[in-house]
Scaffold this motif. Structure first.
Motif, mmCIF file in Angstrom:
data_model
loop_
_atom_site.group_PDB
_atom_site.id
_atom_site.type_symbol
_atom_site.label_atom_id
_atom_site.label_comp_id
_atom_site.label_asym_id
_atom_site.label_seq_id
_atom_site.Cartn_x
_atom_site.Cartn_y
_atom_site.Cartn_z
ATOM 1 N N ARG A 244 -28.494 -41.233 106.398
ATOM 2 C CA ARG A 244 -27.952 -39.870 106.524
ATOM 3 C C ARG A 244 -28.780 -38.804 106.270
ATOM 4 O O ARG A 244 -28.941 -37.754 106.790
ATOM 5 N N SER A 245 -29.938 -39.080 105.458
ATOM 6 C CA SER A 245 -31.179 -38.172 105.086
ATOM 7 C C SER A 245 -31.940 -38.095 106.441
ATOM 8 O O SER A 245 -32.128 -36.910 106.615
ATOM 9 N N ILE A 246 -32.231 -38.990 107.156
ATOM 10 C CA ILE A 246 -33.040 -38.722 108.253
ATOM 11 C C ILE A 246 -31.952 -38.119 109.211
ATOM 12 O O ILE A 246 -32.659 -37.157 110.205
ATOM 13 N N ILE A 247 -30.729 -38.325 109.525
ATOM 14 C CA ILE A 247 -29.907 -37.551 110.436
ATOM 15 C C ILE A 247 -29.845 -35.803 109.875
ATOM 16 O O ILE A 247 -30.142 -35.336 110.897
ATOM 17 N N GLU A 248 -29.652 -35.947 108.696
ATOM 18 C CA GLU A 248 -29.626 -34.468 108.211
ATOM 19 C C GLU A 248 -31.090 -33.548 108.447
ATOM 20 O O GLU A 248 -31.110 -32.617 108.978
ATOM 21 N N PHE A 249 -31.916 -34.380 108.066
ATOM 22 C CA PHE A 249 -33.326 -33.800 108.365
ATOM 23 C C PHE A 249 -33.765 -33.327 109.883
ATOM 24 O O PHE A 249 -34.112 -32.354 110.294
ATOM 25 N N SER A 250 -33.195 -34.257 110.814
ATOM 26 C CA SER A 250 -33.571 -34.162 112.058
ATOM 27 C C SER A 250 -32.718 -33.038 112.631
ATOM 28 O O SER A 250 -33.256 -32.504 113.478
ATOM 29 N N ASN A 251 -31.455 -33.225 112.391
ATOM 30 C CA ASN A 251 -30.661 -32.106 112.969
ATOM 31 C C ASN A 251 -31.237 -30.777 112.495
ATOM 32 O O ASN A 251 -31.113 -29.635 113.191
ATOM 33 N N PHE A 252 -31.344 -30.684 111.084
ATOM 34 C CA PHE A 252 -31.888 -29.281 110.741
ATOM 35 C C PHE A 252 -33.108 -28.913 111.391
ATOM 36 O O PHE A 252 -33.586 -27.808 111.787
ATOM 37 N N ALA A 254 -34.351 -29.783 114.246
ATOM 38 C CA ALA A 254 -34.439 -29.523 115.738
ATOM 39 C C ALA A 254 -33.591 -28.253 115.822
ATOM 40 O O ALA A 254 -33.938 -27.487 116.967
ATOM 41 N N ALA A 255 -33.069 -27.744 114.815
ATOM 42 C CA ALA A 255 -32.305 -26.372 115.086
ATOM 43 C C ALA A 255 -33.395 -25.132 114.943
ATOM 44 O O ALA A 255 -33.044 -24.228 114.983
ATOM 45 N N GLN A 256 -34.477 -25.400 114.260
ATOM 46 C CA GLN A 256 -35.398 -24.478 113.824
ATOM 47 C C GLN A 256 -36.117 -24.192 114.714
ATOM 48 O O GLN A 256 -37.596 -24.273 114.753
ATOM 49 N N LEU A 261 -42.477 -25.412 115.483
ATOM 50 C CA LEU A 261 -42.707 -26.988 115.666
ATOM 51 C C LEU A 261 -42.137 -27.734 116.749
ATOM 52 O O LEU A 261 -40.942 -27.377 117.270
ATOM 53 N N ASN A 262 -42.899 -28.354 117.376
ATOM 54 C CA ASN A 262 -42.626 -29.193 118.557
ATOM 55 C C ASN A 262 -41.879 -30.536 118.024
ATOM 56 O O ASN A 262 -42.676 -31.309 117.406
ATOM 57 N N PHE A 263 -40.725 -30.694 118.156
ATOM 58 C CA PHE A 263 -39.949 -31.610 117.324
ATOM 59 C C PHE A 263 -38.932 -32.449 118.242
ATOM 60 O O PHE A 263 -38.302 -31.819 119.209
ATOM 61 N N SER A 264 -39.050 -33.721 117.767
ATOM 62 C CA SER A 264 -37.890 -34.612 118.955
ATOM 63 C C SER A 264 -37.756 -35.763 117.702
ATOM 64 O O SER A 264 -38.687 -36.101 116.835
ATOM 65 N N TRP A 265 -36.571 -36.292 118.044
ATOM 66 C CA TRP A 265 -36.171 -37.623 116.967
ATOM 67 C C TRP A 265 -35.297 -38.541 117.890
ATOM 68 O O TRP A 265 -34.699 -37.980 119.042
#
Length: 414
Positions: A244-252, A254-256, A261-265
Motif C-alpha cells: 500500500r505504501s508503494i502504491i500511495e507514493f507512486s500515485n502521489f 505521478a500526480a505532481q 520530476l520525470n516519473f514512472s512506476w
C-alpha cells in the motif's frame, strides 16, 4: 524490408567482429573488485567496478556511472540488462556495485525503530544519513579519482535499498540524476519517509531528475492470498502496508506534474519481492534513458538516405544527448560509427563509409580502432599512403603488434 534486415545483419556482424578484435587487443582490466575504508562508517566497504569494453585510461573519454546497492547479490541482474540494451538504449557506462552484506539494515534504513510488524528489532537501524555521507564524501570521490567519470549518475536500490534510493532523491537530489527504487520499503517507521516525500514532492522542484518505482504484486499480503492489486488499498492490516505504501507514493508522485520530476512506476503481478529486480532494472533503465534511444535507425540502414541527411541526423542526435547529459556527447558509440562505415564500404558507398569513419575519428580521437578503420577504408581504395598515415596513428595509440604489422603491409605496397 529484406534490404533493411540485410543491412542490419551486416552492421551487427561488423560490430561483433570489431568487439572481438578490440577485446583481443585490450589488456586493460575491465572488471575490478576493490575495498574502501570509510572514516564515516568506521569500516571497510567492498565494491566492484565494471568498465566499458572500450575503456582506455590513456584517453580523455568520460563515462556516466551507475551505482547499485546490494551490488554483489544483484550484479548479474544489472549486467544482464546493461549488456542487452547497450548501444541503442543505453550508453557506455561505468557500473559500480556496493556491498551491503554487512550492517545492511543499519545503513539503508532512514530512521531508528524498535518494533516492526509486531516483532522487536534486534539490529541497528536508521543509519541512512551516515551511509549517504559515505557515498557523497568518500565513495563518489574515490570512483571519480580512479576512473574517467562524468557527473551523470544513476542509483539503483531494492527493498531497503529502494527506501534509501527514494530518500536520496527526496533529501539529497544533487547526488544523482536518475533513480530506480525496486519494491522499496516505504512502509518503514509508519511511512515516515513517505509522508516527508509527499511534502517535498508537492513543494520543491525536481526538474532534471528521473525516478522509476516498481512493485512486486504476486504476494501483497503476508498471510492472506485474497488480497490482490485490485483490493489491497481496502486492507488496513500491517501486513499489506508494504504494498500500500508503494502504491500511495507512486500515485502521489505521478500526480505532481508541477515539480518537473520525470516519473514512472510499474506493477509486476507475476513477480515476488526476490524476483522483481531483473524486470525492474530492465524497464527502469529503458525508461530513464528513453531519450538516449537511437532516432531513425532505418534511415542509417537505408541506401537511399543521402550523406547530407545523415549529417543532419547525427547533428540532431548529438544535440539530444548533449542537452540530456549536460555536457558534449557523441551522437553514436564508436562501434556504430565503425559498423556503419564498414557496412557502406561493403555496399560500395564510399562517401557514406568515409562519413562514418571520419566521424569516428572526430568523436573518438584517442581510440586506435577509429584510425584503423580509416586505414582499412583507404586500403580498399588502394590509397596506401593515406592508409599508412592512419595505421601509424593507430599504432601510436595502441603500440600493438597488430598495428605494427599493418604499417609494414602498407609500406610494402607504397
Amino acid at each position: 524490408m529484406k534490404n533493411y534486415f540485410l543491412y542490419n545483419s551486416i552492421v551487427f556482424l561488423f560490430i561483433t567482429s570489431f568487439q572481438i578484435i578490440s577485446s583481443q587487443n585490450n589488456e586493460i582490466k575491465l572488471s575490478i573488485t576493490d575495498s574502501i575504508y570509510s572514516e564515516t562508517l568506521n569500516e571497510s566497504k567492498n565494491i566492484w567496478v565494471q568498465l566499458p569494453e572500450n575503456y582506455n585510461p590513456e584517453s580523455n573519454e568520460m563515462y556516466p556511472v551507475v551505482y547499485l546497492l546490494d551490488g554483489f547479490s544483484l550484479r548479474n541482474n544489472l549486467e544482464t540488462v546493461y549488456n542487452n540494451y547497450l548501444g541503442h538504449y543505453l550508453p557506455d557506462m561505468i557500473l559500480i556495485g556496493v556491498s551491503n552484506s554487512k550492517n545492511r539494515m543499519r545503513d539503508l534504513t532512514t530512521s531508528q525503530i524498535k518494533m516492526r510488524r509486531g516483532a522487536e528489532m534486534n539490529k541497528a537501524t536508521g543509519g541512512a544519513d551516515k551511509f549517504t555521507q559515505f557515498i557523497e564524501k568518500e565513495l563518489i570521490p574515490y570512483v571519480d579519482s580512479k576512473f574517467h567519470t562524468t557527473p551523470y549518475r544513476t542509483l539503483i536500490g531494492h527493498s531497503y535499498g529502494g527506501l534509501f534510493t527514494v530518500n536520496i532523491l527526496i533529501n539529497h537530489a544533487h547526488l544523482f540524476n536518475n533513480y530506480i527504487a525496486i519494491d522499496p520499503s516505504l512502509d518503514w517507521d509508519n511511512q515516515k519517509l513517505l509522508k516527508q516525500a509527499k511534502t517535498k514532492l508537492s513543494t520543491e522542484s525536481f526538474k532534471g531528475k528521473s525516478l522509476f518505482v516498481s512493485l512486486a504484486a504476486e504476494q501483497l499480503h503476508m498471510w492472506n492470498e485474497k488480497v490482490t492489486i485490485d483490493n489491497i488499498m481496502e486492507d488496513t492490516s500491517e501486513f499489506s502496508l508494504f504494498g500500500r505504501s508503494i502504491i500511495e507514493f507512486s500515485n502521489f508522485a505521478a500526480a505532481q506534474k508541477q515539480n518537473g520530476l520525470n516519473f514512472s512506476w510499474k506493477v509486476y503481478p507475476e513477480d515476488l519481492h526476490g524476483t522483481v529486480p531483473l524486470p525492474s532494472m530492465m524497464d527502469g533503465m529503458v525508461f530513464l534513458f528513453n531519450w538516449f534511444q537511437f532516432k531513425n535507425p532505418p534511415k542509417y540502414n537505408n541506401p537511399e538516405t543521402s550523406v547530407e541527411e545523415l549529417e543532419k541526423l547525427l547533428n540532431e542526435q548529438e544535440k539530444i544527448y548533449t542537452e540530456n547529459f549536460g555536457y558534449a556527447f557523441p551522437p553514436m558509440i564508436e562501434e556504430l560509427f565503425i559498423g556503419y562505415g564498414y557496412m557502406n564500404m561493403q555496399m560500395g558507398d564510399n562517401k557514406k563509409a568515409k562519413l562514418f569513419f571520419e566521424k569516428g575519428v572526430k568523436y573518438y580521437p584517442n581510440s586506435p580502432n577509429s584510425y584503423e578503420s580509416m586505414a582499412d577504408y583507404y586500403e580498399s581504395l588502394e590509397e596506401y599512403d593515406k592508409a599508412l598515415k592512419y595505421a601509424n596513428k593507430a599504432f601510436e595509440i595502441s603500440g600493438s603488434d597488430y598495428h605494427k604489422e599493418r604499417i609494414e603491409t602498407f609500406k610494402a605496397k607504397n
